[in-house]
Design an enzyme around this catalytic site. Structure first.
Site, PDB file in Angstrom:
ATOM      1  N   LYS A   1       0.830  -1.113   0.063  1.00 45.81           N
ATOM      2  CA  LYS A   1      -0.123  -0.041   0.108  1.00 45.81           C
ATOM      3  C   LYS A   1       0.731   1.218   0.080  1.00 45.81           C
ATOM      4  O   LYS A   1       1.755   1.124   0.864  1.00 45.81           O
ATOM      5  CB  LYS A   1      -0.860   0.024   1.129  1.00 45.81           C
ATOM      6  CG  LYS A   1      -1.872   1.145   1.175  1.00 45.81           C
ATOM      7  CD  LYS A   1      -2.779   0.822   2.467  1.00 45.81           C
ATOM      8  CE  LYS A   1      -3.864   1.922   2.366  1.00 45.81           C
ATOM      9  NZ  LYS A   1      -4.902   1.715   3.695  1.00 45.81           N
TER      10      LYS A   1
ATOM     11  N   SER B   1     -10.245  -0.626   6.593  1.00 48.04           N
ATOM     12  CA  SER B   1      -9.794  -0.312   5.316  1.00 48.04           C
ATOM     13  C   SER B   1      -9.104  -1.534   4.897  1.00 48.04           C
ATOM     14  O   SER B   1      -8.523  -1.671   3.695  1.00 48.04           O
ATOM     15  CB  SER B   1      -8.923   0.913   5.475  1.00 48.04           C
ATOM     16  OG  SER B   1      -9.451   2.199   5.693  1.00 48.04           O
TER      17      SER B   1
ATOM     18  N   SER C   1      -9.697   1.785   2.691  1.00 49.72           N
ATOM     19  CA  SER C   1      -8.770   2.621   1.559  1.00 49.72           C
ATOM     20  C   SER C   1      -7.879   1.977   1.208  1.00 49.72           C
ATOM     21  O   SER C   1      -6.990   2.452   0.092  1.00 49.72           O
ATOM     22  CB  SER C   1      -8.072   3.700   2.659  1.00 49.72           C
ATOM     23  OG  SER C   1      -7.207   3.084   3.492  1.00 49.72           O
TER      24      SER C   1
END
Length: 468
Positions: free
Chosen positions: A82, A179, A155
């Site tokens: 990420k 997330s 997210s």
């Protein structure tokens, strides 16, 4: 490549294929890079592809294996990061415009530990702005491989899309209010949110420090355990990391579910969740019972409702702190959703914040008492099954509806509890739906064991999007 559909192999299958010389890290890494080049211009899951670094790490892994040196289940496995994990010499954008050209000079601890375990880094994965609820308006969001018009989760959207589409074998996600769990549910993945402090946050850009959890997003519970084992552990550079030894999460994975007690709260779901979500919970309850678990009903403590209602304001204060260096000085570079959160945090008074903090402590105590009676809790990921992007954007504009969408996720960030998200079924339109198991602090091994037991008798986690 003798292994059928190697792009969708699990990490454990790759490890076996490496040892038997059926596959090599270099050819698997090249396969991933070819798929990224072919599919990701449409899916948009990667921000930066690090092909040269990936091939160099794959060659090193291959040479080590040729000498009979195997570092463990992550050795030679291509993964994604990420794009809030700092990576030395590689752009780390945080899903923002304010850090669009930021190049760190060191790796986050989680990046270094995965490299030490022999993992191959394919690149950095797209995410929402600052890891909150919306992508920056100028940055195209990743597309769900199960259907372009459907939500890919937030997210850790790129982490979910890339892993589901066979562009990596697992990815690092972070979870502040859902997330890891949202994109795992939306993309048909297994996501493990560990206990707060189980994985070092050093070098990982924050949304809200006391709520942020870092964990793996993979295709199976066994893979989640393998990846967490490489990521977890105390870190002197993060004083909030927990000083407890990291167990072998795969050691008792075949123990089954005869014995554990699982709690389920129908009163918290009936009249709240849609039909597909209730169907998945009922099926998970049935399977766990057949596996030998004792599933009984409970009532949520009253403090649970306060957690989902307070989470947004609590998160807002910590987000305002995380952005002090660039907000409001670069306010024009922010999207409206993240800017709105920061403004809310800047306005909140100290008295209101401490009242919420005291309620947070009460909920943590209530949960400890609940776990005296139960080993695990069975809960949905969110009340609605996969929404369209249009519907999610409408939810985002309605604060009350957004609070409800946090009903089953935010409380377990406020408590720091570990959870595992598992694929549990599909909607009538063919979109995956997940569910969660919540555990006691530091009981990730039981979550992995329970998830693996469920996945030994179901096949939801083996299904992949046709578009990939």
């Amino acid at each position: 490549m003798p292994l059928n559909n190697p792009e969708f192999a699990t990490m454990t299958e790759l490890a076996k294929a490496y040892r038997s010389r059926e596959l090599s890290p270099v050819e698997v890494t090249r396969l991933m890079l070819e798929r990224i080049e072919k599919l990701d211009p449409h899916l948009r899951s990667f921000v930066t592809v690090t092909a040269d670094k990936a091939l160099a790490q794959a060659r090193q892994a291959e040479q080590e294996m040729a000498r009979g040196e195997f570092r463990g289940p992550m050795h030679g496995v291509p993964v994604g990061l990420k794009d809030l994990c700092r990576t030395a010499g590689i752009r780390t954008t945080w899903g923002t415009k304010v850090l669009s050209d930021y190049i760190p000079d060191e790796d986050a601890t989680v990046v270094r530990r995965l490299a030490d375990a022999g993992a191959v880094m394919l690149g950095k994965l797209q995410m929402t702005e600052g890891a909150f609820g919306a992508h920056h308006p100028d940055i195209p969001a990743p597309l769900n491989p199960w259907g372009d018009e459907y939500w890919s989760g937030v997210s850790s959207s790129g982490s979910g899309v890339a892993t589901a589409a066979g562009l990596c074998y697992g990815a690092v996600g972070t979870d502040t209010g859902g997330s890891i769990r949202y994109p795992s549910g939306a993309n048909g993945l297994t996501g493990l949110k560990p206990t707060w402090g189980r994985v070092s946050r050093h070098g990982v850009l924050a949304l809200a420090d006391s709520l942020d959890h870092i964990g793996p997003m993979t295709r199976s519970a066994a893979d989640a355990g393998a990846m967490l084992g490489a990521m977890a552990g105390e870190d002197p550079r993060d004083p909030t990391s927990l000083p407890t030894p990291v167990p072998d999460y795969l050691a008792n994975i075949d123990k089954g579910m005869r014995g554990p007690t699982i709690g389920v709260a129908p009163a918290d779901m009936d009249g709240v969740c849609d039909a597909a979500t209730l169907r998945v919970i009922d099926e998970a309850r049935r399977v766990m019972t057949e596996l030998g678990a004792k599933v009984t009903e409970y009532q949520l403590p009253p403090s649970s409702a306060a957690m989902r209602n307070n989470w947004g304001r609590y998160c807002a204060v910590e987000t305002a702190i995380a952005h002090e260096a660039t907000y409001p000085s670069r306010k024009d570079d922010y999207g409206p959703v993240l800017a709105g959160l920061i403004e809310a945090g800047r306005r909140l008074g100290a008295t209101d914040l401490m009242k919420m903090h005291h309620t947070r402590l009460m909920f943590a105590g209530d949960l400890r008492k609940l776990f005296e009676a139960f080993d695990l809790l069975l809960v949905p990921v969110h009340p609605f099954s996969n929404p369209t992007i249009e519907r999610y954007n409408r939810l985002l504009r309605d604060p009350q509806t957004m609070n409800e969408s946090l009903r089953y996720t935010a409380p377990y960030n406020m408590s720091g509890s570990p959870t595992i998200t598992l694929p549990g079924g599909f909607t009538d339109t063919g979109l995956p739906v997940g569910f969660q198991l919540v555990g006691r602090h530091l009981d990730e091994a039981l979550l992995v064991q329970a998830g693996h037991a469920f996945q030994q008798v179901t096949d939801w986690h083996t299904r992949h999007p046709q578009s990939a």
